[in-house]
Design a protein around this motif. Structure first.
Motif, PDB file in Angstrom:
ATOM      1  N   UNK A  13     -11.161   3.819 -20.381  1.00 51.40           N
ATOM      2  CA  UNK A  13     -11.922   3.734 -19.132  1.00 51.40           C
ATOM      3  C   UNK A  13     -11.209   4.436 -17.982  1.00 51.40           C
ATOM      4  N   UNK A  14      -9.907   4.622 -18.146  1.00 51.88           N
ATOM      5  CA  UNK A  14      -9.128   5.204 -17.040  1.00 51.88           C
ATOM      6  C   UNK A  14      -8.944   6.715 -17.153  1.00 51.88           C
ATOM      7  N   UNK A  15      -9.258   7.268 -18.321  1.00 48.89           N
ATOM      8  CA  UNK A  15      -8.927   8.680 -18.515  1.00 48.89           C
ATOM      9  C   UNK A  15      -9.448   9.598 -17.411  1.00 48.89           C
ATOM     10  N   UNK A  16     -10.699   9.357 -17.016  1.00 45.07           N
ATOM     11  CA  UNK A  16     -11.270  10.267 -16.012  1.00 45.07           C
ATOM     12  C   UNK A  16     -11.096   9.777 -14.583  1.00 45.07           C
ATOM     13  N   UNK A  17     -10.380   8.674 -14.433  1.00 42.47           N
ATOM     14  CA  UNK A  17     -10.325   8.062 -13.094  1.00 42.47           C
ATOM     15  C   UNK A  17      -9.251   8.702 -12.222  1.00 42.47           C
ATOM     16  N   UNK A  18      -9.495   8.685 -10.912  1.00 41.82           N
ATOM     17  CA  UNK A  18      -8.464   9.110  -9.964  1.00 41.82           C
ATOM     18  C   UNK A  18      -7.607   7.921  -9.552  1.00 41.82           C
ATOM     19  N   UNK A  19      -8.189   6.747  -9.605  1.00 40.20           N
ATOM     20  CA  UNK A  19      -7.465   5.552  -9.168  1.00 40.20           C
ATOM     21  C   UNK A  19      -7.951   4.360 -10.002  1.00 40.20           C
ATOM     22  N   UNK A  20      -7.005   3.453 -10.278  1.00 37.23           N
ATOM     23  CA  UNK A  20      -7.337   2.305 -11.136  1.00 37.23           C
ATOM     24  C   UNK A  20      -7.241   1.017 -10.321  1.00 37.23           C
ATOM     25  N   UNK A  44       0.856  -1.199   0.000  1.00 34.12           N
ATOM     26  CA  UNK A  44       0.000   0.000   0.000  1.00 34.12           C
ATOM     27  C   UNK A  44       0.886   1.242   0.000  1.00 34.12           C
ATOM     28  N   UNK A  45       1.611   1.415  -1.110  1.00 36.15           N
ATOM     29  CA  UNK A  45       2.542   2.552  -1.184  1.00 36.15           C
ATOM     30  C   UNK A  45       1.799   3.874  -1.065  1.00 36.15           C
ATOM     31  N   UNK A  46       2.412   4.798  -0.391  1.00 39.65           N
ATOM     32  CA  UNK A  46       1.843   6.148  -0.227  1.00 39.65           C
ATOM     33  C   UNK A  46       0.441   6.098   0.364  1.00 39.65           C
ATOM     34  N   UNK A  47       0.121   5.024   1.046  1.00 38.70           N
ATOM     35  CA  UNK A  47      -1.222   4.860   1.631  1.00 38.70           C
ATOM     36  C   UNK A  47      -2.329   5.230   0.645  1.00 38.70           C
ATOM     37  N   UNK A  48      -2.230   4.668  -0.565  1.00 39.23           N
ATOM     38  CA  UNK A  48      -3.272   5.032  -1.549  1.00 39.23           C
ATOM     39  C   UNK A  48      -4.610   4.383  -1.197  1.00 39.23           C
ATOM     40  N   UNK A  49      -4.568   3.351  -0.381  1.00 35.06           N
ATOM     41  CA  UNK A  49      -5.815   2.779   0.147  1.00 35.06           C
ATOM     42  C   UNK A  49      -5.963   3.217   1.592  1.00 35.06           C
ATOM     43  N   UNK A  50      -7.163   3.412   2.108  1.00 33.03           N
ATOM     44  CA  UNK A  50      -8.445   3.310   1.413  1.00 33.03           C
ATOM     45  C   UNK A  50      -8.638   4.459   0.428  1.00 33.03           C
ATOM     46  N   UNK A  51      -9.547   4.269  -0.523  1.00 37.10           N
ATOM     47  CA  UNK A  51      -9.751   5.321  -1.522  1.00 37.10           C
ATOM     48  C   UNK A  51     -10.432   6.521  -0.875  1.00 37.10           C
ATOM     49  N   UNK A  52     -10.155   7.669  -1.420  1.00 30.76           N
ATOM     50  CA  UNK A  52     -10.770   8.896  -0.899  1.00 30.76           C
ATOM     51  C   UNK A  52     -12.258   8.878  -1.245  1.00 30.76           C
ATOM     52  N   UNK A  53     -13.036   9.500  -0.397  1.00 25.62           N
ATOM     53  CA  UNK A  53     -14.466   9.642  -0.681  1.00 25.62           C
ATOM     54  C   UNK A  53     -14.634  10.347  -2.010  1.00 25.62           C
ATOM     55  N   UNK A  54     -15.578   9.889  -2.804  1.00 17.67           N
ATOM     56  CA  UNK A  54     -15.892  10.504  -4.101  1.00 17.67           C
ATOM     57  C   UNK A  54     -14.792  10.339  -5.151  1.00 17.67           C
ATOM     58  N   UNK A  55     -13.794   9.512  -4.874  1.00 12.69           N
ATOM     59  CA  UNK A  55     -12.775   9.270  -5.909  1.00 12.69           C
ATOM     60  C   UNK A  55     -13.447   8.602  -7.107  1.00 12.69           C
ATOM     61  N   UNK A  56     -12.963   8.935  -8.274  1.00 12.61           N
ATOM     62  CA  UNK A  56     -13.487   8.284  -9.491  1.00 12.61           C
ATOM     63  C   UNK A  56     -12.656   7.025  -9.733  1.00 12.61           C
ATOM     64  N   UNK A  75     -21.480   4.218  -5.624  1.00 13.33           N
ATOM     65  CA  UNK A  75     -22.424   4.367  -6.728  1.00 13.33           C
ATOM     66  C   UNK A  75     -22.167   5.612  -7.577  1.00 13.33           C
ATOM     67  N   UNK A  76     -22.213   5.369  -8.870  1.00 13.27           N
ATOM     68  CA  UNK A  76     -21.987   6.456  -9.817  1.00 13.27           C
ATOM     69  C   UNK A  76     -20.519   6.782 -10.062  1.00 13.27           C
ATOM     70  N   UNK A  77     -19.627   6.268  -9.241  1.00 14.50           N
ATOM     71  CA  UNK A  77     -18.218   6.633  -9.386  1.00 14.50           C
ATOM     72  C   UNK A  77     -17.344   5.516  -9.952  1.00 14.50           C
ATOM     73  N   UNK A  78     -17.984   4.483 -10.475  1.00 12.28           N
ATOM     74  CA  UNK A  78     -17.193   3.349 -10.977  1.00 12.28           C
ATOM     75  C   UNK A  78     -17.471   3.132 -12.455  1.00 12.28           C
ATOM     76  N   UNK A  79     -16.405   2.980 -13.219  1.00 13.39           N
ATOM     77  CA  UNK A  79     -16.591   2.558 -14.611  1.00 13.39           C
ATOM     78  C   UNK A  79     -15.789   1.275 -14.798  1.00 13.39           C
ATOM     79  N   UNK A  80     -16.253   0.433 -15.686  1.00 12.57           N
ATOM     80  CA  UNK A  80     -15.652  -0.901 -15.821  1.00 12.57           C
ATOM     81  C   UNK A  80     -15.200  -1.184 -17.247  1.00 12.57           C
ATOM     82  N   UNK A  81     -14.069  -1.870 -17.375  1.00 13.57           N
ATOM     83  CA  UNK A  81     -13.657  -2.422 -18.680  1.00 13.57           C
ATOM     84  C   UNK A  81     -13.029  -3.782 -18.450  1.00 13.57           C
ATOM     85  N   UNK A  82     -13.168  -4.644 -19.431  1.00 17.98           N
ATOM     86  CA  UNK A  82     -12.762  -6.051 -19.291  1.00 17.98           C
ATOM     87  C   UNK A  82     -11.240  -6.246 -19.207  1.00 17.98           C
TER      88      UNK A  82
END
Ligand code: NOJ
Length: 743
Positions: free
Chosen positions: A476-483, A399-411, A450-457
């Motif tokens: 799918x990642x362009x608008x994301x804050x975290x993958x 968990x480098x840089x404590x990227x988890x848990x995700x921030x509230x409202x992160x895309x 809800x509403x903040x998740x997009x999915x690709x295979x």
């Protein structure tokens, strides 16, 4: 007047009825007397029948409708079957039990099934569950599984698997508790208790300790392969977990498929008679593994089925799963004087004992309650327990840089076929669990964020990938804050007959990670697998790793609970994660060797690989939380102790963050010089410690002489004076050490 006539009639009827009861039918007599009486009434053929266990065919179609099964019902009616496996549900078990009730002595059947991690509500696979190091939770999980199975007509589960496993190529590592004999012992005992309770009432099932013995040592991790272990290793590494499960009161034990010291386990007198029965005083009964009596022919140990039945019985084995050798040949073998009636009676008596104990002679349909089957399965309560269990099974490896848990409202961009595919969610051993009732990772994420998740295979189910899939993933990642990328292998690749020579992340998935890395966004790998995979390459391209195993019905919810920070990950690995396939088997409790690797890896002529490190990528006992813990000031109550003393070990644990947290504090020992060499570290105790933010606590362990002993080659515990080390830490690698002397 009317009332007293009724009374008179009832009492006359009851007296007449109880007079017609034979002693074995009389519940007021002790089970031992009833068994004796019944044995006295049985023919040799009927006795041999009790040792016969057949496949009822749930996997091949409902037992009663299937033509191939009809001949088996005839055998049941003739009293030539003692048990069926793989019959599911109160309707079928009842219908088949009715056939048994048409037999001369009306001896009820036992219905057995592999209830490995749940019946209808599916829990994390046993390997994952073990990573919780939460014994109460583990006992509860097993008791829920038992309640559901028993409510569906099942008397007996073929679990827990107590095999120690060092080799992630072996598909069955998913069924056990990992690489450590101590941890596997305490977990196996809890599993037995959870399944069995006190075996009264119809909400528990008999446990079956398997695969006796040392199946985890199959060469090359290949299923059904040869095992060759010395008595030194047998006693010190492989046997303790079976022993603990037997001591916890397990009703049954299963013979392993493999050989031990050149003799198949089913025909191995040393294992069955000398160790299990005599040395450990096991009072329950044994069942073979699937056709393992007959498979002694393939091993080259028996010349035919008759010889196999003879050798199994001579070793002290009992029920014969699916090979039909016993019921066919035991009467002949008795007639020929090759086996005694006493040998047969001993085995049959033990099986009958449990049929009495479960109350089946009073009511053969005791477990066939259709109402319970509806009420007790897949309840909200069970699903909540499964979710809690799944949360605790997750291991955060990075968990480098404590990227988890995700921030509230992160895309969030979620990528990976396994995140969506229900088909790949479960392994083979899921009884009546249905993947369409389970929560996928995608569903869990969508609900929680809800509403903040997009999915690709991202990649194909066969783990290849194409440019189109990679491009879709990138978009799918362009608008994301975290993958988040769900990598790993299909659940279907875990379990029996799922050996893999290369337990690795596929090239397709690595390509995907490499490409996503170029986007410069934080990446979390969610690793789905029923075994530790080699993560070395994948590790390079990600900031965080959550090992999410096969988590069962509530998988998606549990992963979302952890990712969101609603719950903190607390799991710790119970098998080392290899650095490379060529390093397997790699485990923390290895021996020092004559040329141990120096901590500074210079120089020549020591035990090492030239191309990779000796250490695994992630060691046993390892796992991060959202809290940082510090260990300091390890102290012992004395620097010398005698054999009758207790040593008190204290360490100061501090929560160095602003979140409450829970740490699994582990204590290891090393016996420096002994008449049989000892591992560089051995787990001897652990504690789960809850800590408030910035909390500082002393954690105390008591060590007694028994914790310092080991087995000689005859299975006797020995305690030798000399220098010992105590290590305490949050995993098997990062520890503080103190030394003392045993006088
Ligand atoms: C073979 C497996 O090795 C064993 O673990 C299982 O319980 C039996 N088949 C019954 O399904």
């Amino acid at each position: 007047m009317k009332f007293s006539l009724v009374l008179l009639f009832t009492s006359l009827f009851c007296t007449a009825h109880s007079q017609t009861k034979l002693p074995y039918q009389n519940e007021k007599l002790s089970i031992d007397l009833r068994v004796k009486d019944l044995l006295g009434r049985m023919t040799v053929e009927e006795k041999a029948g009790q040792l016969n266990q057949l496949n009822g065919g749930a996997f091949t179609g409902p037992a009663l409708k299937d033509e191939a099964q009809k001949s088996k019902m005839k055998l049941v009616q003739e009293g030539k079957v003692g048990s069926l496996l793989n019959v599911i549900g109160t309707k079928e078990t009842r219908a088949i039990q009715e056939y048994a009730m048409k037999s001369r002595l009306k001896i009820p059947l036992l219905f057995g099934l592999d209830v490995i991690h749940g019946y209808k509500t599916i829990f994390p696979i046993p390997l994952a569950e073990a990573c919780s190091w939460n014994l109460d939770q583990i006992e509860t999980n097993s008791s829920v599984a038992a309640k559901e199975a028993a409510s569906a007509g099942i008397h007996w589960t073929f679990a827990p698997m107590c095999d120690i496993s060092n080799d992630p190529r072996w598909g069955r590592v998913m069924e056990g508790a990992g690489e450590d004999p101590y941890l596997a012992s305490v977990i196996s005992a809890k599993r037995v208790k959870g399944f069995q309770g006190n075996l009264k009432g119809n909400e528990n099932v008999m446990a079956c300790v398997k695969h006796f013995a040392a199946y985890g040592a199959v060469e090359g991790g290949r299923e059904y392969n040869t095992v060759d272990v010395s008595r030194f290793m047998l006693w010190n590494k492989y046997l303790p977990s079976y022993k603990a499960a037997v001591e916890a009161g397990a009703a049954t034990v299963m013979n392993a498929f493999n050989v031990v010291e050149g003799v198949p386990a089913s025909g191995n007198k040393y294992l069955v008679n000398d160790v299990l029965k005599k040395k450990w005083g096991f009072k329950g009964f044994l069942v073979s593994d699937w056709s393992s009596f007959n498979e002694m022919i393939n091993h080259g140990y028996a010349k035919d089925s008759k010889d196999a039945a003879l050798k199994a019985m001579q070793a002290g084995s009992m029920m014969d799963m699916e090979s039909s050798a016993s019921y066919k040949y035991l009467p002949e073998l008795i007639k020929e004087g090759k086996l005694t009636l006493a040998q047969l009676d001993e085995a049959v008596g033990k099986i009958l004992y449990y049929k009495f104990k479960l109350g089946l002679f009073e009511d053969p349909f005791y477990f066939c309650n259709a109402r319970k089957e509806i009420q007790n399965l897949f309840t909200d309560e069970h699903r909540n327990i499964a979710r809690q269990a799944a949360v605790q099974s997750i291991v955060m490896l990075k968990n480098n840089e404590s990227i988890l848990p995700v921030k509230n409202d992160a895309k969030i961009a979620l990528i990976g076929h396994y995140a969506e595919s229900k088909e790949d969610m479960f392994d083979f051993w899921v009884a009546q669990g249905k993947t369409d009732e389970a929560v996928s990772i995608l569903e869990g994420f969508e609900q929680r964020f809800n509403g903040n998740v997009t999915y690709a295979k991202g990649y194909m189910p066969d783990n290849t990938t194409t440019e189109t899939l990679i491009n879709e993933a990138i978009q799918n990642c362009y608008n994301a804050d975290i993958i988040f990328v769900n990598i790993g292998i299909s659940g279907k690749m875990a379990g029996e007959d799922r050996a893999l020579a290369q337990p690795e992340i596929s090239q397709g998935q690595i390509e995907l990670l490499k490409t996503l890395r170029k986007l410069g966004k934080p990446i979390v790998a969610l690793v789905s697998s029923g075994r530790p995979l080699v993560l070395t390459e994948a590790d390079k391209y990600v900031d965080a790793i959550l090992q999410i195993w096969i988590l069962g019905t509530e998988a998606g919810n549990a992963v979302a609970d952890v990712v969101s920070g609603d719950q903190s990950p607390t799991g710790k690995t119970v098998m080392s994660f290899p650095y490379a396939v060529g390093q397997i088997p790699v485990y923390y409790n290895h021996f020092n060797t004559n040329r141990p690797a120096p901590s500074d890896p210079g120089g020549d002529w020591y035990s090492r690989y030239r191309d990779i490190p000796n250490d695994p990528l992630y060691p046993f006992g390892y796992g991060l939380t959202y809290t940082q813990f510090g260990y300091s000031d390890l102290r012992l109550s004395k620097s010398t102790m005698t054999k009758s003393d207790t040593l008190t070990v204290k360490v100061t644990l501090s929560n160095q963050s602003e979140r409450p947290g829970e740490e699994i504090v582990q204590l290891y020992i090393r016996d420096h010089v002994a008449s049989l060499i000892r591992p560089v570290k051995e787990l001897k105790a652990f504690q789960r410690v809850k800590m408030a933010p910035a909390d500082v606590q002393d954690v105390t362990f008591k060590i007694s002489a028994k914790d310092l002993s080991f087995y000689d080659v005859n299975g006797n515990l020995v305690l030798e004076p000399g220098k010992f080390s105590i290590f305490v830490g949050g995993n098997s690698r990062d520890v503080t050490e103190a030394v003392f002397e045993l006088k």
